[in-house]
Design a protein around this motif. Structure first.
Motif, PDB file in Angstrom:
ATOM      1  N   THR A 364      29.882  44.940   4.873  1.00  0.00           N
ATOM      2  CA  THR A 364      29.437  44.984   3.654  1.00  0.00           C
ATOM      3  C   THR A 364      28.040  44.063   3.694  1.00  0.00           C
ATOM      4  N   GLU A 393      36.218  45.860   7.381  1.00  0.00           N
ATOM      5  CA  GLU A 393      36.173  47.217   7.079  1.00  0.00           C
ATOM      6  C   GLU A 393      35.730  47.689   8.246  1.00  0.00           C
ATOM      7  N   TRP A 418      39.232  44.246  14.715  1.00  0.00           N
ATOM      8  CA  TRP A 418      40.023  44.547  13.717  1.00  0.00           C
ATOM      9  C   TRP A 418      41.300  43.697  13.836  1.00  0.00           C
ATOM     10  N   GLN A 420      44.259  41.653  10.366  1.00  0.00           N
ATOM     11  CA  GLN A 420      44.576  41.374   9.121  1.00  0.00           C
ATOM     12  C   GLN A 420      44.937  40.107   8.697  1.00  0.00           C
ATOM     13  N   ASP A 507      47.137  50.824   8.265  1.00  0.00           N
ATOM     14  CA  ASP A 507      45.869  51.552   8.677  1.00  0.00           C
ATOM     15  C   ASP A 507      46.058  52.875   9.493  1.00  0.00           C
ATOM     16  N   GLY A 521      40.542  54.411   8.350  1.00  0.00           N
ATOM     17  CA  GLY A 521      40.776  53.971   6.947  1.00  0.00           C
ATOM     18  C   GLY A 521      42.225  53.465   6.551  1.00  0.00           C
ATOM     19  N   ARG A 522      42.549  53.137   5.629  1.00  0.00           N
ATOM     20  CA  ARG A 522      43.824  52.768   5.147  1.00  0.00           C
ATOM     21  C   ARG A 522      44.947  54.068   5.124  1.00  0.00           C
ATOM     22  N   MET A 537      36.911  56.888   6.815  1.00  0.00           N
ATOM     23  CA  MET A 537      35.903  56.392   7.330  1.00  0.00           C
ATOM     24  C   MET A 537      34.923  57.326   8.142  1.00  0.00           C
ATOM     25  N   LYS A 614      33.217  46.545  -5.343  1.00  0.00           N
ATOM     26  CA  LYS A 614      33.835  45.841  -4.118  1.00  0.00           C
ATOM     27  C   LYS A 614      34.670  44.843  -4.405  1.00  0.00           C
ATOM     28  N   LYS A 619      35.162  44.368   0.248  1.00  0.00           N
ATOM     29  CA  LYS A 619      35.563  45.864   0.426  1.00  0.00           C
ATOM     30  C   LYS A 619      35.206  46.705  -0.489  1.00  0.00           C
ATOM     31  N   ARG A 622      38.372  51.804  -2.974  1.00  0.00           N
ATOM     32  CA  ARG A 622      38.558  53.160  -3.115  1.00  0.00           C
ATOM     33  C   ARG A 622      39.321  53.674  -4.309  1.00  0.00           C
TER      34      ARG A 622
END
Ligand code: ATP
Ligand code: MG
Length: 655
Positions: A364, A393, A418, A420, A507, A521-522, A537, A614, A619, A622
């Motif tokens: 971002t 992201e 990547w 979390q 994900d 993406g998720r 994505m 965001k 993030k 969505r």
């Protein structure tokens, strides 16, 4: 059938430069593959050796992995250590006078502390907490601005075995209240105000509000660090940081804890439902932090100046600000402000000012800086940089290219990491002296991380298709449970459908012919268009590849015939178009996506905004955009949006 189609092809490959590979901690694919083979042939031995090599143990462990209570795994659990000792004391003899932290304040003023000074401050604050009755296992909420003191507070908790729970300073009183209540915190550490972009944010006031929201009788004291000197209300349980700490001794014997003792709880942002209190361990977590610093950031403690821009309120600010760099004895920059204050070149100016070698930020931030053009970074001397990282992201390939070329001068490897909150440290990321990079791919798992892609039953997915991203063996830095909610832990991360022992990340991803991982993406965001399941994505990346586009977010909206229609929200590099011009650009972008990845992905509708909504960690929201696309009433909490007015723009279809 739950596989997800991959429609984007990216063919650019960047092998590590020879000069970089030669000096790297892990050099060449042989080096990487040798580590992976060690892990495969003797999984426990691999981790045990690394844990002995990198961590100073007070009492050595004899057991490596205990799977008897799976998925409640234990690592090194009869070993004893202290994280603060590993981050501070063990460096004192060799580098006591070395700079540990370079604090770059919002207004550009700089404060530096050496390892010796940091150690003394951590000990004083730890003694202060003890004087308030804080004991091993007690919870301490840290609601602080980015500051040396925030790191001191976290390290001080670690030193006495108290469990910290850092709450991001941008969160509201209500979020703070929920976390105080869930953690049953004994002490809150906060500041009068924080300063962001020249504006004061009232932290102490939010604490007062939170404490009035319900039963917070667990909280005995509120310790207040004076940052701004602004006006605050004062009550019986309040206490100044400086009054608590300054009279304390500058040494404090660390409390030696089991490797499985909880180091901290960190609540995930919890965009829906009750926030999850992700609980991390001491030994396994520290090992993950150290190894990823060495492997992925190619850390060189004696020469690097390292800067991770994340706030300590996020996991990135835990592992890669408060613990990882200090555990290796590095010099790091801590940044209070925002990227665009007092001017849009602030990041690059700060890199030049402190001769930063290693820079780690979020897509971002990169995308918002792209919008401002390439002339800006060109005004600063960025030649000190040797490695760039990104997290948070998926990074669209074109944003990756800009980062690599404009900021890295084509010289610095870009590590797309990547991981979390739950994994504690990097899981899939290139080892920069070994693994060739591809824009938009986080590449290959770290040695010992058994990442895979499966269908909803844990079976394999067809080649070229995406599925659930999972990790098939327990690893040291993974979360141990959700605070006070073991059932939810098991159901969320180790579902029965996958056998109860496989970690489900949430994900979607696919692998290419080289085995590289591409995050799509998720799982919750996957679209279903005419029977094709598409990740967000890839369509977003196709849009961002258009020279006009700075940022894009794609969501689905129910459609009678197709199941779901593709709705794209787009931010252009120039101004937001209206009327005929907007129509023209919509047609152009639809064609563009059709040609880039195929007609199936063509957005049915495109809307333009000056920005996208965001989360506070940057993030794209969505879920919120999905509600807007459906024309639904917005029920999400939008109070934390930087600019709520953009929502009105995004409600407008191009007519
Ligand atoms: P919550 O779980 O409360 O919704 P969150 O998932 O945003 O919050 P984090 O743990 O900070 O909180 O973020 C992890 C997620 O961020 C990953 O699951 C993934 O969706 C995304 N992510 C992080 N790094 C990358 C990356 N390098 N590439 C793609 N996606 C990434
Ligand atoms: Mg998450």
């Amino acid at each position: 059938m739950a596989s997800i189609e991959s429609i984007l092809t990216e063919t650019r490959v960047f092998p590590p430069a020879d000069a970089f590979a030669r000096q790297a901690n892990v050099s060449g694919m042989d080096g990487y593959e040798a580590l992976c083979r060690q892990a495969e042939s003797d999984y426990e031995g691999f981790w045990a050796n690394l844990a002995r090599q990198h961590i100073d143990w007070k009492k050595p462990f004899t057991r490596t992995l205990d799977e008897s209570g799976a998925p409640f795994y234990k690592w090194f659990d009869d070993g004893e250590l202290n994280v603060s000792y590993n981050c501070l004391d063990r460096h004192l003899a060799s580098k006591g006078d070395k700079t540990a932290l370079i604090f770059e304040a919002d207004d550009g003023s700089v404060t530096q502390v050496t390892y010796k000074e940091l150690h003394a401050r951590v000990c004083q604050f730890a003694n202060g907490l003890k004087s308030l009755g804080v004991e091993q296992g007690d919870r301490v909420i840290v609601y602080m601005p980015m500051s040396i003191e925030a790191v001191v507070a976290m390290q001080a908790c670690a030193r006495i075995g108290a469990i910290h729970s850092v709450v991001f300073g941008g969160f509201s009183a209500k979020s703070l209240f929920e976390r105080i209540e869930d953690a049953r915190a004994k002490v809150i550490v906060t500041a009068d105000e924080s300063l962001r972009g020249g504006k004061a944010v009232p932290l102490k006031h939010a604490v007062d509000e939170a404490l009035a929201m319900g039963d917070t009788s667990c909280v005995e004291r509120v310790v207040v660090y004076r940052r701004s000197g602004g006006d605050i209300a004062w009550g019986g349980r309040d206490l100044w940081w400086h009054e608590l700490a300054q009279t304390q001794a500058e040494t404090c014997e660390p409390v030696w804890v089991s490797a499985e003792h909880p180091l901290f709880i960190l609540y995930t942002s919890g965009s829906t439902g009750k926030p999850k209190g992700v609980q991390h361990s001491t030994g396994g977590y520290l090992l993950g932090a150290m190894l990823s610093m060495l492997w992925v950031f190619d850390a060189k403690p004696d020469s690097d100046v390292y800067w991770c821009t994340a706030d300590v309120g996020w996991i990135t600010g835990h592992t890669y600000v408060a613990y990882g760099p200090l555990s290796l004895g590095m010099t790091e920059v801590i940044f209070e402000g925002i990227p665009t204050f007092p001017h849009a070149g602030r990041f690059w100016e700060t890199v030049a000012k402190h001769k930063v070698t290693t820079f780690y930020t979020a897509p971002t931030a990169i995308r918002s800086l792209i919008k401002l053009g390439s002339d800006l970074p060109a005004q600063y001397d960025l030649s000190s940089l040797r490695l760039l990282g990104t997290v948070g992201e998926p990074i669209n390939p074109e944003a990756w290219m800009w980062y690599q070329q404009v900021i890295g001068g084509g010289r610095c490897p870009v590590v797309d990491t990547w991981w979390q909150t739950e994994t504690g440290s990097h899981m899939i990321a290139p080892l920069p002296g070994a693994v060739p990079t591809k824009p938009g791919s986080c590449t290959l798992p770290l040695p010992g991380i058994m990442a895979a892609i499966t269908d909803e039953h844990g079976g394999p997915v067809e080649k070229g298709h995406g599925g659930f991203l999972v990790i098939q063996r327990p690893f040291p830095s993974q979360l141990r449970t959700l605070w006070g909610d073991p059932d939810r832990f098991r159901k969320t991360y180790f579902p029965e459908e996958l056998g109860g022992k496989t970690y489900l990340a949430g994900d979607s991803a696919h692998r290419d012919d080289d085995g590289y991982f591409w995050i799509m993406g998720r799982i919750d965001d996957v679209l279903n268009v005419s029977g094709h399941r598409l990740g967000t994505m890839e369509i977003e990346s196709a849009l961002v590849a258009n020279p006009r586009v700075a940022e894009a977010a794609v969501v689905g909206r129910p459609h009678e015939i197709k199941g779901e229609a593709v709705v794209a929200y787009v931010v252009l590099k120039g101004t937001r178009p209206v009327g005929e011009e907007a129509k023209k650009i919509v047609a152009e972008l639809r064609d563009w996506v059709g040609k880039e990845i195929g007609p199936i992905a063509k957005p049915d509708e495109i809307r333009f905004g000056d920005n996208l909504p965001k989360t506070r960690s940057g993030k794209i929201m969505r879920r919120l955009l999905r509600a807007i696309a459906k024309g639904e009433e917005i029920t999400q909490d939008v109070s934390t949006l930087e600019n709520p007015a953009i929502l009105d723009q995004l409600k407008e279809a191009v007519k």
